[in-house]
Scaffold this motif. Structure first.
Motif, PDB file in Angstrom:
ATOM      1  N   LEU A 170     -53.736 134.628 103.849  1.00  0.00           N
ATOM      2  CA  LEU A 170     -54.396 133.572 103.087  1.00  0.00           C
ATOM      3  C   LEU A 170     -53.431 132.459 102.784  1.00  0.00           C
ATOM      4  N   SER A 171     -52.233 132.858 102.450  1.00  0.00           N
ATOM      5  CA  SER A 171     -51.217 131.861 102.142  1.00  0.00           C
ATOM      6  C   SER A 171     -50.989 130.940 103.337  1.00  0.00           C
ATOM      7  N   ALA A 172     -50.862 131.566 104.497  1.00  0.00           N
ATOM      8  CA  ALA A 172     -50.633 130.756 105.691  1.00  0.00           C
ATOM      9  C   ALA A 172     -51.824 129.851 105.969  1.00  0.00           C
ATOM     10  N   VAL A 173     -53.028 130.415 105.809  1.00  0.00           N
ATOM     11  CA  VAL A 173     -54.213 129.599 106.063  1.00  0.00           C
ATOM     12  C   VAL A 173     -54.294 128.468 105.057  1.00  0.00           C
ATOM     13  N   GLN A 174     -53.961 128.781 103.833  1.00  0.00           N
ATOM     14  CA  GLN A 174     -53.990 127.754 102.792  1.00  0.00           C
ATOM     15  C   GLN A 174     -53.085 126.585 103.171  1.00  0.00           C
ATOM     16  N   ILE A 175     -51.879 126.919 103.580  1.00  0.00           N
ATOM     17  CA  ILE A 175     -50.936 125.840 103.924  1.00  0.00           C
ATOM     18  C   ILE A 175     -51.412 125.093 105.150  1.00  0.00           C
ATOM     19  N   MET A 176     -51.855 125.875 106.123  1.00  0.00           N
ATOM     20  CA  MET A 176     -52.183 125.244 107.401  1.00  0.00           C
ATOM     21  C   MET A 176     -53.424 124.347 107.290  1.00  0.00           C
ATOM     22  N   VAL A 177     -54.465 124.903 106.718  1.00  0.00           N
ATOM     23  CA  VAL A 177     -55.709 124.149 106.695  1.00  0.00           C
ATOM     24  C   VAL A 177     -55.730 123.157 105.540  1.00  0.00           C
ATOM     25  N   TYR A 178     -55.380 123.650 104.387  1.00  0.00           N
ATOM     26  CA  TYR A 178     -55.477 122.781 103.221  1.00  0.00           C
ATOM     27  C   TYR A 178     -54.435 121.663 103.275  1.00  0.00           C
ATOM     28  N   GLY A 202     -48.146 126.078 109.746  1.00  0.00           N
ATOM     29  CA  GLY A 202     -48.589 125.418 108.524  1.00  0.00           C
ATOM     30  C   GLY A 202     -47.519 124.559 107.917  1.00  0.00           C
ATOM     31  N   LEU A 240     -48.118 131.690 111.901  1.00  0.00           N
ATOM     32  CA  LEU A 240     -49.091 130.861 111.199  1.00  0.00           C
ATOM     33  C   LEU A 240     -48.382 130.049 110.125  1.00  0.00           C
ATOM     34  N   PHE A 241     -47.461 130.701 109.469  1.00  0.00           N
ATOM     35  CA  PHE A 241     -46.712 130.014 108.421  1.00  0.00           C
ATOM     36  C   PHE A 241     -45.917 128.850 108.983  1.00  0.00           C
ATOM     37  N   ILE A 289     -61.966 127.869 101.821  1.00  0.00           N
ATOM     38  CA  ILE A 289     -61.172 126.833 102.497  1.00  0.00           C
ATOM     39  C   ILE A 289     -62.013 126.113 103.541  1.00  0.00           C
ATOM     40  N   SER A 328     -46.583 121.457 109.655  1.00  0.00           N
ATOM     41  CA  SER A 328     -47.543 120.367 109.524  1.00  0.00           C
ATOM     42  C   SER A 328     -47.359 119.643 108.202  1.00  0.00           C
TER      43      SER A 328
END
Lengths: 377, 687, 104, 178, 367
Positions: D53-61, E141, E137-138, C70, E144
């Motif tokens: 990872l799921s959260a990071v995926q949503i947040m960053v991606y 995310g 975090l969710f 990512i 956003s």
């Protein structure tokens, strides 16, 4: 004026040119003013105002009306300075016919005009806040303007287009409550100005948005024929009431509000100061006004405007209004040319807005305080 | 660092360093801030350096006379465990003498340049370069090892190059600086070879080590494996080549007259007083080495004597004031070399005489050049035929110039008389009578051409009235150094020089200092020499005091000979002829042909073949991302199939399918290209 | 509870990968190609996570790599988009087929 | 069972969206498809117990990268591919064919390999495990790639700013309006 | 305190049992459970939005010396209901040249993003739709994702003002999200977890805003500012900026689509205030002062959800207060404020927090 093209592809191949129409229906143009804005991102590259959406042909209409009837039309020019417009027209007619005005009427004219000025500035102040995104000042401004409107309603029966000052004096005498109410208003409003200051002037965001924004240098302001607070905010000490006094203005002690910066903030504080000065004038006028006496000179049934050219000027809330009257020995004028302040003020606007942001169009336009019917006539 | 207990000597490393700092500061930071800061800083640096060196000189000559001190020494390079290149500061009588001369003259010339260079656009650059030169020269003088001296040797060459080419927009200056650089480089090649030979066979680079008798003996016994020659004379002659280049000895002298294209202070500093004596210094530094070999000494002596005579003859015919002085310098340098050549370890008078003459010559030659500079400054011309009668507008210059002329002519009480006399005595004592005769003749010639110059410039009558009227005395910053330099020019000869300067490490050779001392004047030698000088002056007076036709007539009478001398014996032309006609035509041209037609040709052929092939292949290279991507993926697919199942039926099927696919795609792409061919052509046409 | 198996995930991610590649090969707009690259990266990350989940659950390495992917994707898209903007300013279009200044 | 159903739903959703990404003629729609794909993949991570990872995926991606892409889509004028020539059919067909073969090989390879689990019944990685793995300097740690990635990101950002930031400042009265 | 934990577990249990008895298919049971949960949440959301809108109107009115809605119902309580009915029943106008798909998708995206985020919030002990170990975090995310809805709306409207608004929104929300996240991270370092439940639990002995050595106060201020910007509320409402951009990204929207934006905005306000309340003010945790057990016991008597909503509405009131007090910033000033002041401050705050946490041993989740 040729129809503006907004077809960017045809004219300019670069992608930066982004034309948008601000108006004719837009919340912050205060009427049906249309501005074609050329943008690069949010930055204004150029701006062209397009006028005429409320053009009513007032100058032409005057040619079919008598001098007294025309007074009604002048209300509709700058509807926030109705009294001052009336006064300037009345002075023109009085000059043409050589009519003297009774003393009490002169004082009434001054008081009414200054009240109008305050009301206009109050409204402007509220709208200014709203243009910058603060809704609350708007209602504060209207709250206080209500009192002035009440005074007008009681004295002349109408709240916006008063048609009170007419050739030869004023249409009717004020009621007995007038003086008391006006004095009460003055007493009430003096601290309210300080409230305005705390509510809006002290706000950092307001200062950030206005200070240094849309600077109109004094020489450009003079070149464009700007008058009123716009000119005085550029550091030019020019006020018709002081420099070319009319009516009984020489009898009052007041100061012209001047600020040298020429930016939006200067225009803001000049208006606030003008409100204070108007309050001062009103107090003095109430003190000096003869308690009794005629308020209108007896006029002949038909006012024939003698052959000749006449002009009178008056200081409205927005600047200098001038009526140029050509008479040809008939009750109806041969020609009337109206010089309205907003038209000249607006002409400076496209120049100074270049390089600022979209949001600054609103700010600067708001501090120019244009009234569209005054521009379009 | 080994402390000697003497502050100034211990801090002698500051002496070269200060001018270097001055160079850095002036060169890097005050280039744009006008004249005053640049010259002040430069003069400050060199002045401090001068004070230090005078302090060191005082300490040395009062307390340490005759000793060799090493206040600073560190290891710089270790070629092998036994062969070490050291750096450091070497203090003995000649190095101290030289730093005194260099710093003092340099300081005076800095002061002089302040006035001379005034208004020049490259003013700060000039001072930066002067400082750089002073740094290099001082470093050279104080060098501890032959390696170090070589480094500074080259630095001196560079700064000389920069200064000769100071007027870089003048083609002749550029040519001169190139010439100087190339000639000295060529000579330095010999030096480099020599130092390598010495270092390799002598197993060391330090001067102290090299000049010790053991090393010399060792070197003497070593023979070069290939040539069978003894190492010592070979290396001595090779090193002498470098020295000759720097000191402009005969075959390599051609750069020095041309180097006069530089500003006059540069000529005075570098090409009269300091740099050119570097060669003499080098030979003196390695003198024990030379003294051990007959061939070396002979070379030094013969070339010195010849150069001295050769240059003196040329000088009598030249008209360019600076050129006359340049040839005079050549002649005097030859004198010094000659003097070194006649000295031996047992009879080292010549050595002392050489150093003595070096010192006195530095003074009066610098004075002469500066005076000439003053004259040029006044009349804006180099040509003596444009001058004349300048004694009235330039009184100070005239007086100092006269002193210098008398000194160089060897008129008795002046410094030149003593040093020259010592050289003559040395030659006589060394029983080199031919050389003595030559030196005698040169002494006469010197007096003649110097006074020819003097009379043509200051007496006679003004030939160019326009220049004459505009001539006026130079500013104080220029005349001050003249006056200062005039003092040692007169009195330096009275110093008991041999008491102070003689061959170092005398104890090794069993010679006591007392033997060396030049007691009084041997009038049997000095008398004729003075007479020769006076005769030369008289001849010059006759020919040039009043302008007359005699010189012209003489020149006409000797026709071809005069022409030969006037054109400096055509040495330059010889060089040119040799390089152009011989080297270029018979060596370079065939090489060039070979290079162009065989080496380049083969490359061209390869390139053309590749180009042709590339033109054929490039239709498959579309420059489009996706095409490339497609090929890479297809390749990956095929590879994947093959790698995964190299033997399996399925794998092969897949691989062939993929391969066929790629082939299909290739053909398709090719067809596409063929169809689209007209499009790029059109685009090219549009462009 | 019977969940999806590793093979399911792998086949699925292979399919997603092929979709991304297909986009890379056929789209003519640079931004669209960039998006296809994101698909490919996602397919790869999915594989990592699947292996981590099914085979090496105790070892966190497989799960850390998607984080790196990512991050790299962020860097890559930032640069790519900057180049795209520069290209657009320069050429006023984004057709990858016309961006062949390096041809021949 | 439930997970299987979710898996198939998600897979179908992702693939449909991916098709959208690679085939939509409108870039904005492609971007929407991409968001859908990324969200779906985040869902898949959830299915595999990788919440972080799921959260990071949503947040960053989704929150970062795609918004950036959308921004650029809005910045450049031609959002639709209408002005482009249609990608030729040959290209599409050949690409499809090659990728089909590629997919076939992959599936066949996957099929012919039996995966054996190295560790059974282990805990799903928690955020702390990620942190330890990323910042550990031990043998199993990822501190070096972590630092390198940080550097790469910084370099990429600076590079992006330099490449994209060379815009001509609007000049007052640059061009008069019509 | 345990007395006041509401037995939602038993309700869920009961529902599951009931469903299993009647449906027999476990898959179906799961799906029905989900639907029920979603329905409950949706109902909550719509009621919440109406309440918030009513509150906003009243707050605005009283700040502006007027009364606000007074006609429909006592003190105009049903005004919002009436308005919602009006909005839902109005004609849905779709302008001619819009990209229909995106145009219709955009409000949904906004709404769903807000709606989904709400499911992570712990309203009271065990009243939480979804619990994740990375819940916060969710939320960050998913919320956003709302940017994307705004961008899509602005672009799809085919209106230049809308596009300007959308671009502003994108730039603004992405920028301010950084500060918001950094501010939250400073506290999360202390809490040592990303799980909402654990974050709340970690504040059993005191709220983070007091306990984090001043870091909490700074972080709270930063988060309040940044989250106000994220919700596009005044003074950061340049996205709508009705005096400049008429209405920004939702200029072309009407009826139910507009209502969705409207709803999403209010839910977002609630959401950021809920996060703020949870992270800084202990969520449903009552106010406790150290060892004063008697006082603490009294506070414990107040039900947790009252604590939670009390805190949230107090914060919502602050946000509304901003709106009716401040004028709007200009777009460049807005960005300057974020990148030059707010984010560096948040970074410094985070750094100081990290150092404190590392050397102060502040991992309170180990109980």
């Amino acid at each position: 004026m040729s129809a503006p093209t907004t077809d960017t592809k045809a004219k300019s191949p670069t992608y930066q040119d982004y034309f948008i129409n601000m108006g004719p229906q837009h919340p912050s143009t205060h009427g049906v003013l249309r501005m074609i804005v050329k943008l690069s991102g949010e930055t204004v590259l150029g701006l062209t105002p397009h006028l005429g959406y409320v053009h009513r042909g007032i100058e032409k209409m005057t040619e079919a009306q008598t001098a007294v009837q025309i007074t009604h039309l002048t209300d509709r020019l700058d509807y926030l300075s109705a009294h001052m417009n009336n006064w300037a027209w009345s002075m023109t007619v009085e000059q043409a016919l050589g009519i003297a005005v009774p003393e009490r009427a002169e004082y009434l004219r001054v008081i009414m005009s200054e009240l109008t000025r305050i009301a206009s500035h109050q409204l402007w102040w509220g709208v200014f806040g709203m243009d910058l995104g603060a809704f609350t000042p708007f209602l504060y401004g209207f709250r206080d303007r209500e009192m002035i409107n009440d005074i007008f309603e009681k004295s002349c029966g109408s709240r916006l287009t008063m048609n009170y000052i007419c050739p030869g004096g004023v249409t009717q005498d004020v009621t007995g409550e007038f003086e008391g109410e006006t004095r009460r208003f003055v007493e009430y409003f003096k601290p309210i100005i300080e409230e305005y200051e705390t509510l809006v002037s002290g706000n950092v965001i307001i200062q950030e948005r206005t200070k240094g924004v849309g600077i109109l240098p004094a020489d450009r302001a003079k070149a464009y024929g700007c008058t009123g607070p716009v000119l005085r905010a550029s550091g030019v000490d020019y006020d018709l009431r002081k420099n070319h006094p009319y009516g009984v203005y020489p009898r009052f002690d007041f100061r012209t509000a001047v600020s040298p910066e020429g930016d939006s903030w200067a225009r803001y504080i000049v208006r606030l100061e003008e409100m204070r000065q108007s309050l001062k004038i009103i107090t003095q006028a109430l003190d000096q006004m003869p308690k009794e006496g005629p308020v209108r000179t007896k006029l002949p049934p038909t006012l024939k405007i003698p052959k000749g050219r006449y002009m009178a000027r008056g200081e409205t809330a927005r600047g200098e209004i001038a009526f140029f009257l050509v008479g040809n020995d008939s009750p109806k004028p041969y020609r009337v040319k109206i010089r309205t302040p907003c038209f000249s003020n607006l002409s400076a606007f496209p120049e100074i807005i270049k390089g600022w942001r979209v949001a600054d169009i609103v700010t600067v336009l708001s501090t120019f305080d244009v009234v569209v019917p005054d521009i379009d006539r | 660092m080994t402390s000697t207990g003497f502050w100034f000597i211990d801090h002698l490393w500051l002496v070269p360093l200060l001018p270097f700092l001055g160079f850095l500061v002036v060169g890097l930071f005050v280039q744009k801030s006008g004249e005053r800061p640049a010259s002040s800083l430069a003069i400050l640096a060199i002045g401090a350096s001068m004070v230090l060196s005078w302090g060191a000189g005082w300490e040395y000559f009062t307390a340490n006379l005759g000793r060799t001190l090493v206040p600073l020494k560190f290891e710089w390079l270790r070629f092998s465990p036994t062969l070490i290149g050291n750096m450091g500061v070497l203090v003995d009588n000649i190095s101290v003498l030289l730093i005194l001369v260099v710093t003092t003259i340099s300081f005076l010339i800095h002061v002089y340049s302040q006035g001379y260079m005034h208004g020049d656009p490259g003013y700060p650059r000039f001072f930066a370069c002067l400082n750089l030169f002073t740094f290099s020269m001082l470093g050279l003088v104080l060098s501890f090892s032959i390696l170090q001296i070589f480094i500074f040797w080259e630095l001196v060459g560079v700064s000389s190059f920069l200064l000769i080419g100071f007027y870089w927009n003048k083609p002749s200056a550029v040519a001169a600086c190139k010439k100087a650089f190339i000639v000295t480089r060529f000579a330095d090649l010999g030096f480099l070879l020599g130092l390598l030979v010495i270092g390799y066979y002598g197993k060391g680079f330090d001067f102290i080590y090299l000049t010790s008798p053991e090393t010399i003996k060792n070197l003497e016994q070593t023979r070069l494996p290939l040539l069978g020659v003894s190492v010592l004379p070979l290396s001595a002659i090779l090193v002498y080549a470098g020295a000759a280049g720097k000191s402009a000895m005969f075959p390599l002298h051609i750069w020095l007259p041309d180097a006069m294209e530089g500003p006059t202070p540069v000529s005075a500093l570098i090409h009269a007083a300091t740099m050119v004596v570097a060669g003499v210094y080098l030979v003196a530094r390695l003198f024990p080495l030379y003294a051990a070999t007959e061939a070396g000494l002979m070379t030094v002596m013969v070339i010195g004597a010849f150069t001295s005579l050769f240059a003196a003859v040329i000088a009598t015919t030249q008209f360019d004031i600076k050129r006359v002085l340049a040839f005079s310098t050549l002649s005097q340098l030859g004198y010094m070399m000659l003097s070194l050549g006649v000295a031996t370890m047992d009879n080292p008078l010549g050595f002392t005489a050489s150093m003595f003459h070096l010192t006195t010559h530095a003074c009066f030659k610098a004075l002469l050049f500066l005076g000439a500079g003053s004259v040029i400054h006044a009349v804006h011309s180099n040509d003596m035929r444009d001058m004349g009668g300048l004694r009235r507008p330039l009184p100070i210059t005239h007086a100092t110039f006269l002193i210098a002329c008398l000194a160089i002519a060897g008129v008795p009480p002046l410094s030149g008389f003593f040093s020259k006399d010592e050289i003559l005595a040395a030659a006589w004592n060394g029983e080199h009578y031919v050389v003595f005769a030559v030196a005698m003749l040169v002494a006469g010639l010197t007096a003649f051409y110097m006074f020819r110059l003097y009379f043509m410039t200051f007496w006679s009558y003004p030939k160019d009235m326009h220049r004459f009227e505009h001539a006026h005395e130079s500013p104080l910053s220029m005349t001050f150094p003249l006056m200062v330099l005039a003092v040692p020019s007169v009195f330096l000869g009275l110093v008991p020089f041999s008491h102070y300067v003689s061959i170092g490490q005398l104890e090794h050779h069993g010679v006591s200092i007392g033997h060396l001392e030049h007691h009084g004047i041997n009038w049997w030698i000095a008398g004729p020499a003075s007479a020769m000088g006076l005769a030369g002056i008289a001849l010059a007076f006759l020919l040039y005091f009043h302008p007359n036709g005699v010189p012209g007539k003489i020149a006409f009478a000797f026709g071809p000979l005069h022409k030969l001398v006037y054109n400096k014996f055509y040495v330059d032309e010889l060089y040119l002829f040799f390089t152009k006609s011989v080297i270029f035509r018979f060596i370079s041209a065939p090489f060039a042909w070979f290079d162009r037609h065989l080496v380049d040709g083969s490359m061209d052929w390869i390139a053309q073949t590749t180009l042709l092939a590339g033109n054929k292949v490039r239709s498959s290279v579309t420059g489009r991302l996706q095409t490339y991507l497609f090929w890479s993926i297809s390749g990956a697919v095929i590879l994947g199939a093959i790698v995964w199942q190299i033997g399996g039926t399925v794998g092969w099927t897949l691989a062939f399918t993929g391969l066929g696919l790629v082939a299909m795609m290739f053909i398709w792409q090719f067809v596409l290209q063929l169809l689209n061919r007209s499009e790029p052509l059109k685009r090219i046409k549009q462009d | 509870m019977i969940g999806p198996t590793l093979s399911q995930y792998l086949v699925f991610s292979a399919l997603l990968f092929c979709f991304g590649l297909y986009g890379m090969l056929t789209r003519r707009n640079l931004i669209a190609m960039l998006m296809s690259v994101e698909l490919i990266l996602n397919a790869a990350a999915l594989n990592f996570v699947a292996f981590h989940h099914f085979l090496y659950e105790g070892d966190v390495g497989g799960a850390v790599f998607p984080v790196f992917i990512i991050a790299v994707a962020a860097a890559e898209s930032a640069i790519a988009l900057a180049i795209i903007i520069a290209l657009f300013r320069h050429k006023n279009q984004l057709d990858v087929q016309d961006a062949d200044s390096l041809k021949n | 069972m439930m997970a299987n159903v979710f898996f198939y739903i998600l897979a179908a959703f992702i693939l449909y969206s991916a098709l959208f990404v690679v085939s939509a003629h409108n870039l904005f729609r492609s971007a929407i498809g991409l968001i859908a794909v990324l969200l779906g993949v985040a869902g898949m991570y959830l299915l595999m117990d990788a919440q972080f990872l799921s959260a990071v995926q949503i947040m960053v991606y989704v929150g970062g990268i795609v918004v950036l892409i959308v921004f650029v889509v809005l910045l450049v004028a031609d959002v639709t591919e209408k002005t482009f020539q249609k990608a030729d059919r040959w290209r599409k067909l050949s690409a499809g064919f090659v990728l089909a073969v590629f997919f076939g090989i992959t599936v066949w390879a996957l099929d012919s390999h039996s995966f054996t689990s190295a560790s059974q019944n282990a805990q799903a990685a928690s955020v702390k495990d990620y942190g330890r793995a990323l910042l550990s300097t031990e043998k199993e740690g990822f501190i070096l790639p972590f630092e390198v990635i940080s550097l790469v990101l910084v370099a990429a950002l600076i590079g992006a700013i330099t490449i994209a930031g060379q815009t001509q400042a609007p000049v007052n009265g640059q061009k008069e309006l019509p | 305190m345990n007395n006041f934990i509401y037995k939602t577990d038993s309700m869920v249990e009961w529902l599951t049992n009931w469903l299993q008895q009647h449906l027999h298919n476990p898959l179906l049971v799961e799906i029905v459970k989900m639907l029920v949960g979603a329905g409950v949440l949706a109902g909550f959301v719509s009621v919440l939005a109406m309440v918030l809108i009513y509150i906003e109107r009243k707050v605005a009115a009283h700040m502006q010396q007027r009364l606000g809605p007074m006609r429909v119902g006592p003190h105009g309580i049903f005004q919002t209901v009436a308005d919602s009915i009006k909005l839902l029943t109005k004609e849905c106008i779709t302008p001619q040249d819009v990209d229909r798909f995106v145009f219709n998708l955009a409000p949904l995206v906004c709404f769903v993003a807000a709606f989904v985020s709400l499911s992570f919030i712990p309203f009271a002990p065990r009243i939480q739709a979804v619990n994740f170990n990375v819940g916060i975090l969710f939320i960050l995310g998913i919320s956003s994702l709302g940017v994307f809805g705004i961008l899509a709306a602005g672009w799809a409207s085919n209106n230049k003002w809308s596009l300007l608004g959308a671009m502003r929104a994108g730039a603004q929300i992405i920028s301010y999200e950084l500060s918001a996240v950094l501010a939250l991270l400073a506290i999360l370092i202390f809490a040592g977890t990303l799980d909402f439940k654990e974050i709340v639990e970690s504040q059993r002995n005191g709220w983070w805003i007091w306990r984090a050595h001043g870091i909490g106060i700074v972080a709270f201020l930063i988060y309040t500012i940044a989250s106000t910007a994220e919700c596009n509320r005044t003074p950061f409402d340049i996205v709508e900026g009705e005096s400049e951009l008429t209405a920004g990204f939702h200029t072309e929207y009407s009826a139910i689509k507009f209502a969705m934006f409207f709803l999403a905005e209010f839910i977002n306000v609630f959401l950021v205030c809920a996060i703020s309340a949870t992270v800084f003010f202990g969520g449903w945790m009552p106010f406790h002062i150290g060892d004063m057990t008697a006082l603490n016991g009294i506070f414990d008597l107040v039900p947790p959800f009252v604590w939670f909503f009390g805190k949230v509405f107090a914060l919502v009131f602050v946000v509304m207060w901003f709106r009716w007090t401040f004028p709007r910033l200009r777009v460049d000033q807005l960005m300057r404020f974020e990148w030059k002041y707010l984010m560096p401050l948040a970074l410094i705050n985070l750094g100081v927090g990290a150092v404190l946490a590392a050397y102060g041993g502040f991992f309170f989740n180990k109980f």
